[in-house]
Write a protein that holds these residues in place. Structure first.
Motif, PDB file in Angstrom:
ATOM      1  N   ALA A  97       0.626  -1.343  -0.132  1.00 18.45           N
ATOM      2  CA  ALA A  97       0.089  -0.313  -0.043  1.00 18.45           C
ATOM      3  C   ALA A  97       0.837   1.225   0.018  1.00 18.45           C
ATOM      4  O   ALA A  97       0.562   2.169  -0.723  1.00 18.45           O
ATOM      5  N   LEU A  98       1.636   1.393   0.794  1.00 21.69           N
ATOM      6  CA  LEU A  98       2.880   2.306   1.046  1.00 21.69           C
ATOM      7  C   LEU A  98       3.535   2.764  -0.442  1.00 21.69           C
ATOM      8  O   LEU A  98       3.625   3.836  -0.865  1.00 21.69           O
ATOM      9  N   LEU A  99       3.907   1.570  -1.107  1.00 20.94           N
ATOM     10  CA  LEU A  99       4.370   1.768  -2.484  1.00 20.94           C
ATOM     11  C   LEU A  99       3.705   2.283  -3.487  1.00 20.94           C
ATOM     12  O   LEU A  99       4.127   3.232  -4.275  1.00 20.94           O
ATOM     13  N   LEU A 100       2.426   1.847  -3.549  1.00 23.47           N
ATOM     14  CA  LEU A 100       1.480   2.262  -4.426  1.00 23.47           C
ATOM     15  C   LEU A 100       0.969   3.629  -4.142  1.00 23.47           C
ATOM     16  O   LEU A 100       0.640   4.441  -5.271  1.00 23.47           O
ATOM     17  N   ASN A 101       1.075   4.269  -2.991  1.00 28.00           N
ATOM     18  CA  ASN A 101       1.032   5.641  -2.686  1.00 28.00           C
ATOM     19  C   ASN A 101       2.013   6.443  -2.575  1.00 28.00           C
ATOM     20  O   ASN A 101       1.888   7.816  -2.598  1.00 28.00           O
ATOM     21  N   SER A 102       3.148   5.833  -2.803  1.00 31.27           N
ATOM     22  CA  SER A 102       4.594   6.921  -3.194  1.00 31.27           C
ATOM     23  C   SER A 102       4.884   7.240  -4.643  1.00 31.27           C
ATOM     24  O   SER A 102       4.654   6.463  -5.620  1.00 31.27           O
ATOM     25  N   ASP A 103       5.052   8.565  -4.689  1.00 27.82           N
ATOM     26  CA  ASP A 103       5.333   9.217  -5.962  1.00 27.82           C
ATOM     27  C   ASP A 103       6.953   8.822  -6.254  1.00 27.82           C
ATOM     28  O   ASP A 103       7.268   9.118  -7.100  1.00 27.82           O
ATOM     29  N   LYS A 104       7.441   8.282  -5.253  1.00 27.45           N
ATOM     30  CA  LYS A 104       8.971   7.857  -5.445  1.00 27.45           C
ATOM     31  C   LYS A 104       9.122   6.558  -6.150  1.00 27.45           C
ATOM     32  O   LYS A 104      10.075   6.087  -6.648  1.00 27.45           O
ATOM     33  N   TRP A 105       8.204   5.518  -6.075  1.00 28.37           N
ATOM     34  CA  TRP A 105       8.418   4.189  -6.410  1.00 28.37           C
ATOM     35  C   TRP A 105       7.998   4.359  -7.969  1.00 28.37           C
ATOM     36  O   TRP A 105       7.024   4.609  -8.281  1.00 28.37           O
ATOM     37  N   ASN A 106       8.974   3.717  -8.263  1.00 28.11           N
ATOM     38  CA  ASN A 106       9.067   3.733 -10.151  1.00 28.11           C
ATOM     39  C   ASN A 106       8.644   2.327 -10.731  1.00 28.11           C
ATOM     40  O   ASN A 106       8.639   2.264 -12.006  1.00 28.11           O
ATOM     41  N   GLY A 107       8.133   1.377 -10.030  1.00 27.60           N
ATOM     42  CA  GLY A 107       7.818   0.073 -10.583  1.00 27.60           C
ATOM     43  C   GLY A 107       8.856  -1.163 -10.400  1.00 27.60           C
ATOM     44  O   GLY A 107       8.678  -2.188 -10.755  1.00 27.60           O
ATOM     45  N   GLU A 108      10.173  -0.643  -9.846  1.00 28.75           N
ATOM     46  CA  GLU A 108      11.388  -1.552  -9.813  1.00 28.75           C
ATOM     47  C   GLU A 108      11.026  -2.244  -9.049  1.00 28.75           C
ATOM     48  O   GLU A 108      10.724  -1.971  -7.803  1.00 28.75           O
ATOM     49  N   CYS A 109      11.587  -3.561  -8.976  1.00 27.98           N
ATOM     50  CA  CYS A 109      11.651  -4.653  -8.025  1.00 27.98           C
ATOM     51  C   CYS A 109      12.746  -4.177  -6.961  1.00 27.98           C
ATOM     52  O   CYS A 109      12.057  -4.110  -5.616  1.00 27.98           O
ATOM     53  N   MET A 110      13.921  -3.992  -7.153  1.00 23.86           N
ATOM     54  CA  MET A 110      14.827  -3.472  -6.347  1.00 23.86           C
ATOM     55  C   MET A 110      15.090  -1.996  -6.703  1.00 23.86           C
ATOM     56  O   MET A 110      15.445  -1.309  -7.718  1.00 23.86           O
ATOM     57  N   PRO A 111      15.313  -1.245  -5.528  1.00 23.72           N
ATOM     58  CA  PRO A 111      15.545   0.179  -5.721  1.00 23.72           C
ATOM     59  C   PRO A 111      16.963   0.442  -6.437  1.00 23.72           C
ATOM     60  O   PRO A 111      17.914  -0.192  -6.032  1.00 23.72           O
ATOM     61  N   THR A 112      16.908   1.406  -7.284  1.00 29.17           N
ATOM     62  CA  THR A 112      18.373   1.575  -7.789  1.00 29.17           C
ATOM     63  C   THR A 112      18.834   2.754  -7.133  1.00 29.17           C
ATOM     64  O   THR A 112      18.077   3.728  -6.546  1.00 29.17           O
ATOM     65  N   LEU A 113      20.263   3.234  -6.847  1.00 26.83           N
ATOM     66  CA  LEU A 113      20.845   4.256  -6.255  1.00 26.83           C
ATOM     67  C   LEU A 113      20.761   5.326  -7.398  1.00 26.83           C
ATOM     68  O   LEU A 113      21.422   5.124  -8.500  1.00 26.83           O
ATOM     69  N   SER A 114      20.319   6.435  -6.718  1.00 26.87           N
ATOM     70  CA  SER A 114      20.785   7.697  -7.974  1.00 26.87           C
ATOM     71  C   SER A 114      21.661   8.784  -7.495  1.00 26.87           C
ATOM     72  O   SER A 114      21.995   8.767  -6.379  1.00 26.87           O
TER      73      SER A 114
END
Length: 114
Positions: A97-114
């Motif tokens: 639920a938190l991922l779906l409501n986050s504007d930071k999640w881009n659908g990636e399985c594992m987060p990438t470092l930016s």
């Protein structure tokens, strides 16, 4: 793009496996489906995996690190309570639920470092 439930399951499984020797992550496929042993490991509570209350804050830290898109939300103890009697599936659903409501999640399985 991975589904939010697969991402949440994968990230929670990896975090749980870091604090319990009763679950082992065997791998993650290209669709973000996590393979872990034993297959029923995430069906119970944290206590079922012999996780003690003192370990729950470490779990919170590990999970927040695995989920940088929702790090602040996970670290908020009032809004993201954790307890050894809590169902692991409840935590997976909360992360989803938190991922779906986050504007930071881009659908990636594992987060990438930016």
């Amino acid at each position: 793009m991975a589904s939010a439930i697969q991402v949440a399951t994968t990230r929670v499984a990896r975090a749980v496996s870091e604090i319990s020797d009763r679950i082992k992550v065997m791998g993650v496929d290209s669709d973000c489906k996590v393979n872990y042993q034993p297959p029923e490991a995430l069906d119970g509570t944290f206590a079922d995996l012999a996780i003690e209350a003192v370990q729950m804050e470490f779990f919170r830290d590990v999970l927040a690190e695995r989920c940088p898109e929702i790090h602040s939300e996970i670290m908020d103890q009032a809004n993201f309570p954790l307890d050894i009697g809590l169902s692991i599936l409840t935590v997976i659903r909360s992360v989803r639920a938190l991922l779906l409501n986050s504007d930071k999640w881009n659908g990636e399985c594992m987060p990438t470092l930016s």
